[in-house]
Structures are given as C-alpha cells and as structure tokens.
Design a protein around this motif. Structure first.
Motif, short mmCIF file in Angstrom:
data_model
loop_
_atom_site.label_atom_id
_atom_site.label_comp_id
_atom_site.label_asym_id
_atom_site.label_seq_id
_atom_site.Cartn_x
_atom_site.Cartn_y
_atom_site.Cartn_z
N TYR A 194 42.35 -31.32 -4.71
CA TYR A 194 42.24 -32.11 -5.61
C TYR A 194 42.72 -31.48 -6.91
CZ TYR A 194 39.40 -35.23 -3.26
OH TYR A 194 38.82 -36.07 -2.05
N PRO A 195 44.22 -31.01 -7.03
CA PRO A 195 44.83 -30.27 -7.88
C PRO A 195 44.91 -31.07 -9.20
CG PRO A 195 46.55 -31.07 -6.46
CD PRO A 195 45.16 -31.61 -5.98
N ALA A 196 44.89 -32.21 -9.24
CA ALA A 196 45.37 -33.02 -10.53
C ALA A 196 43.80 -33.44 -11.15
CB ALA A 196 46.12 -34.43 -10.26
N ASN A 197 43.83 -33.09 -12.40
CA ASN A 197 42.80 -33.44 -13.41
C ASN A 197 43.27 -34.03 -14.88
OD1 ASN A 197 41.44 -32.02 -15.74
ND2 ASN A 197 42.11 -30.33 -14.07
N ALA A 198 42.66 -35.08 -15.08
CA ALA A 198 43.00 -35.71 -16.51
C ALA A 198 41.69 -35.82 -17.38
CB ALA A 198 43.84 -36.91 -16.32
N MET A 199 41.72 -35.24 -18.34
CA MET A 199 40.88 -35.59 -19.35
C MET A 199 41.09 -37.20 -20.00
SD MET A 199 38.91 -33.72 -22.49
CE MET A 199 40.40 -34.04 -23.48
N VAL A 200 40.30 -38.07 -19.59
CA VAL A 200 40.65 -39.51 -20.22
C VAL A 200 39.96 -39.64 -21.42
CG1 VAL A 200 41.21 -41.72 -19.77
CG2 VAL A 200 41.20 -39.99 -17.78
N VAL A 201 40.62 -40.05 -22.46
CA VAL A 201 39.55 -40.50 -23.62
C VAL A 201 39.90 -41.89 -23.99
CG1 VAL A 201 39.61 -38.01 -24.66
CG2 VAL A 201 41.55 -39.46 -25.31
N TRP A 202 38.55 -42.46 -24.26
CA TRP A 202 38.39 -44.06 -24.54
C TRP A 202 38.18 -44.27 -25.85
CZ3 TRP A 202 39.55 -46.56 -19.91
CH2 TRP A 202 39.51 -45.65 -18.59
N ASN A 203 38.62 -45.34 -26.56
CA ASN A 203 38.24 -45.63 -27.81
C ASN A 203 37.47 -46.85 -27.47
OD1 ASN A 203 37.73 -46.97 -30.45
ND2 ASN A 203 39.96 -46.87 -31.01
N VAL A 204 35.95 -46.82 -27.62
CA VAL A 204 35.20 -47.83 -27.27
C VAL A 204 34.21 -48.20 -28.37
CG1 VAL A 204 33.22 -48.49 -25.65
CG2 VAL A 204 34.86 -46.98 -24.61
N PRO A 205 34.10 -49.39 -28.53
CA PRO A 205 33.55 -50.00 -29.71
C PRO A 205 31.86 -49.24 -29.66
CG PRO A 205 34.37 -51.88 -28.98
CD PRO A 205 34.67 -50.59 -28.15
N ASP A 206 31.41 -48.51 -30.69
CA ASP A 206 30.17 -47.99 -30.72
C ASP A 206 28.96 -48.53 -30.05
OD1 ASP A 206 31.39 -45.62 -31.72
OD2 ASP A 206 30.58 -46.23 -34.02
N GLU A 207 28.88 -50.05 -30.32
CA GLU A 207 27.69 -50.46 -29.55
C GLU A 207 27.95 -50.94 -28.22
OE1 GLU A 207 29.98 -51.90 -31.78
OE2 GLU A 207 30.70 -53.57 -31.44
N LYS A 224 41.88 -48.56 -12.61
CA LYS A 224 40.41 -49.31 -12.36
C LYS A 224 39.27 -49.12 -13.09
CE LYS A 224 39.59 -47.16 -8.44
NZ LYS A 224 39.12 -46.56 -7.20
N ILE A 225 39.21 -48.24 -13.78
CA ILE A 225 38.14 -48.04 -14.77
C ILE A 225 38.27 -48.79 -16.04
CG2 ILE A 225 37.08 -46.35 -16.39
CD1 ILE A 225 37.87 -44.28 -14.21
N SER A 226 39.66 -48.94 -16.28
CA SER A 226 40.05 -49.83 -17.60
C SER A 226 39.45 -51.23 -17.12
CB SER A 226 41.41 -49.55 -17.83
OG SER A 226 41.70 -50.38 -18.73
N LEU A 227 40.03 -51.54 -16.00
CA LEU A 227 40.00 -53.06 -15.75
C LEU A 227 38.41 -53.27 -15.48
CD1 LEU A 227 42.33 -54.87 -14.80
CD2 LEU A 227 41.67 -54.74 -12.58
N ALA A 228 37.45 -52.30 -15.13
CA ALA A 228 35.92 -52.63 -14.80
C ALA A 228 35.25 -52.49 -16.13
CB ALA A 228 35.33 -51.53 -13.78
N THR A 229 35.88 -51.85 -17.18
CA THR A 229 35.18 -51.75 -18.37
C THR A 229 35.77 -52.69 -19.50
OG1 THR A 229 36.67 -49.98 -18.94
CG2 THR A 229 34.59 -49.39 -18.06
N LYS A 274 29.57 -48.93 -21.47
CA LYS A 274 30.67 -48.63 -20.82
C LYS A 274 30.48 -47.26 -20.17
CE LYS A 274 32.38 -52.42 -22.09
NZ LYS A 274 32.39 -53.76 -21.19
N GLY A 275 29.95 -46.35 -20.85
CA GLY A 275 29.65 -44.88 -20.32
C GLY A 275 29.06 -44.91 -18.81
N ARG A 276 28.04 -45.67 -18.91
CA ARG A 276 27.27 -45.86 -17.61
C ARG A 276 28.50 -46.51 -16.53
NH1 ARG A 276 22.28 -44.75 -18.39
NH2 ARG A 276 21.18 -44.87 -20.23
N ILE A 277 29.23 -47.30 -16.90
CA ILE A 277 30.23 -47.70 -15.66
C ILE A 277 31.03 -46.83 -15.36
CG2 ILE A 277 32.00 -49.65 -15.40
CD1 ILE A 277 30.54 -51.53 -17.40
N MET A 278 31.73 -46.16 -16.44
CA MET A 278 32.62 -45.02 -15.97
C MET A 278 31.87 -43.98 -15.07
SD MET A 278 34.53 -44.87 -19.66
CE MET A 278 35.26 -46.04 -20.68
#
Lengths: 155, 153
Positions: free
Chosen positions: A65-78, A127-132, A83-87
């Motif tokens: 598993y050589p690839a890793n990305a830090m994915v940063v999301w702009n999610v409304p605070d409320e 997939k994560i974007s779609l789910a959230t 969304k954190g739980r889904i991710m």
C-alpha cells in the motif's frame, strides 16, 4: 493516574518485547518484578486505555500500500460530527480527525486514505464524497517520507 | 516490497497485530492458533522484522491518555530548503511523522510533547531555527478514527 512502576513498564515496552520462549519473564527481571505481575500490569494498562493495543506494528508501505493521501474536507461545522463518523467507516481511511480552520485554509476534516496506487486512493475519495455529499475537498498525496518513528514516552 | 509473504506470514501478521497473547509463552500460543511450531513463529517474526515488514512488537500507547500534548503542523518550505529544514525538524524527538505532500504547504509533521508548554516551545524553536514562519498549527479537536491494524487478504 500512572504509578512510577507503570511508567517504567511503559518505558520498557516501547523497546519491544524479546523473541524468546518466555519474553515477559526476561522483561520482568529487568523491571525487578515477576512475570505474572508484569502480565497483569500490562492487561490493566490495556483495560484502562493507556495502551491502545498490544502487538505488532507494520509498515504498510512495504505491504503493498505505497500510496497515501491526506484528504482535507470543508464540512459545515454542524455536520462535522455526522460526516466524520461516515468517513471513519471506510476501510481505506486509517485516520479521521476534526481540526481547526485557518486563514486561507477552509478545511476542517482530515482523513488519511491508503491504496495500492494513486488511482485507488482517488476512487476511494470519490466514494467517500458520494456517501457524505461533501464536494469541497483536496487530496494531498505524500511524495516523500522524511520521518516515521514511534514516540518514546517518559524519557 | 523487498520480501515475498506467504499465506502463513499473512495470517501471522494479521494475528499478532491485535491478538498478541498476554501469557507466559506467547509465541507457543500463537503457533498453536496458527498450526505452526513455536520456533517457527519466532523465526518468521524475526525475518519479517529484519526485512522491514514489521516495525515493532510491543505496546501502542494513547498519547493523550499518557498526558502528552500533540498537533499536526503544516509548513511552507522553499523547494531548495527541504532537506536542511527536515533535518532541523526531525532532530526533535517528539516529531513522529514528517511527510512532503503536494501543496504549497508542503511539509506536514506531527509533534508530541509532555505538556502544551513544551509543545509550543518546540514549534517556536522550529520557527527560530529554520527562519520559516509560514506554519499552520492544526491540533485535533475530535478524533473519529485511528486505525492501528492493517488487514492482509
């Protein structure tokens, strides 16, 4: 609270346990305690949450598993909690945190996504974007690992 | 990967990540579960460690619970100053991870320290010694997941 004895045990456990027939007996001798007492103390540290896990740590980079990305999301605070739980539920996500936004930095949820390739990471993120339903995000792939080490506590 | 893993290695790695037995003869017990001898368990773990597949065998600690403060930091480092800057940052024992990532904030590292004061001090020292002030300090406000296990098929 930790006793001095328990801090000694933690110090010793971060050196790793020996690959011998009775590893805890060897460590117990160093710590001037008995094998049984040491094993019970380790179990107690686990039960109380000081030790999150006892066992082997792997280098996922070397496990295909050589690839890793830090994915940063702009999610409304409320919605951050939901969304954190889904991710966090995605197996490709190893870490998921909420962090503060900063000037020029609108992102508040941080996930680390692993894959066999970049494309695999990108697919997981879609997939994560779609789910959230969160569409404002960025992938920050890592290109160089400059340091990765285990923390040494109480030293 | 510089080592071919066989199915027994995979089973062994999966098992000892989370089920390391806390008993007087752990390697014998692992062997009994996987159907191999104790000395084979020890040899395989030794081999996997020497080849860099396994990092460590021991406790993984909860830094917050142990009273430590920590944060993620992101820094804008000029392309020609990467290695000197990394050398300064990595010299602090509390830096556990440091990666170059594709962004103008290109250097991403995590810091742990025995207190918030010590943590602030390390970050100030990093600014002073590198002369780089373009740094975002991003402490975790909420933790949704820290996966420590890595399952092999």
């Amino acid at each position: 609270m930790l006793t001095e004895k328990e801090k000694q045990i933690i110090r010793e456990l971060q050196n790793g346990i020996p690959l011998v027939h009775r590893p805890f007996k060897i460590l117990a001798q160093k710590l001037r305690t008995t094998e049984e007492e040491l094993i019970n103390k380790i179990k107690s540290l686990l039960d109380r949450g000081y030790i999150r896990r006892f066992g082997a740590t792997v280098r996922h980079h070397d496990l295909g598993y050589p690839a890793n990305a830090m994915v940063v999301w702009n999610v409304p605070d409320e919605l951050a909690e939901e969304k954190g739980r889904i991710m966090a539920g995605f197996k490709e996500v190893s870490h998921c945190y909420q962090r503060p936004r900063r000037p020029g930095w609108p992102y508040n949820l941080f996930t680390v996504v692993h894959g066999r390739s970049r494309e695999e990471c990108v697919r997981a993120v879609k997939k994560i974007s779609l789910a959230t339903g969160i569409k404002k995000y960025r992938l920050l792939f890592s290109t160089i690992e400059l340091k990765k080490s285990s923390m040494r506590y109480f030293e | 990967m510089n080592m071919k893993l066989d199915p027994v290695d995979n089973k062994l790695i999966n098992f000892i990540q989370s089920n390391f037995p806390l008993v007087p003869e752990p390697y014998r017990e692992i062997g009994a579960t996987l159907g191999i001898r104790e000395d084979e368990v020890i040899d395989r773990i030794k081999h996997l460690t020497e080849n860099g597949v396994l990092r460590r065998l021991g406790g993984i600690f909860d830094s917050r619970k142990l009273g430590y403060a920590g944060t993620l930091c992101a820094m804008k480092v000029p392309g020609d100053r990467i290695s000197e800057t990394a050398a300064v940052i990595n010299s602090f024992p509390g830096i556990t991870h440091n990666y170059i990532r594709e962004h103008s904030f290109n250097m991403w590292f995590t810091v742990l320290a025995p207190s918030q004061d010590k943590l602030d001090e390390i970050i100030n020292q990093i600014k002073n010694r590198t002369g780089i002030n373009d740094i975002m300090v991003l402490p975790a406000e909420k933790i949704f997941k820290i996966r420590v296990n890595f399952d092999l098929d």
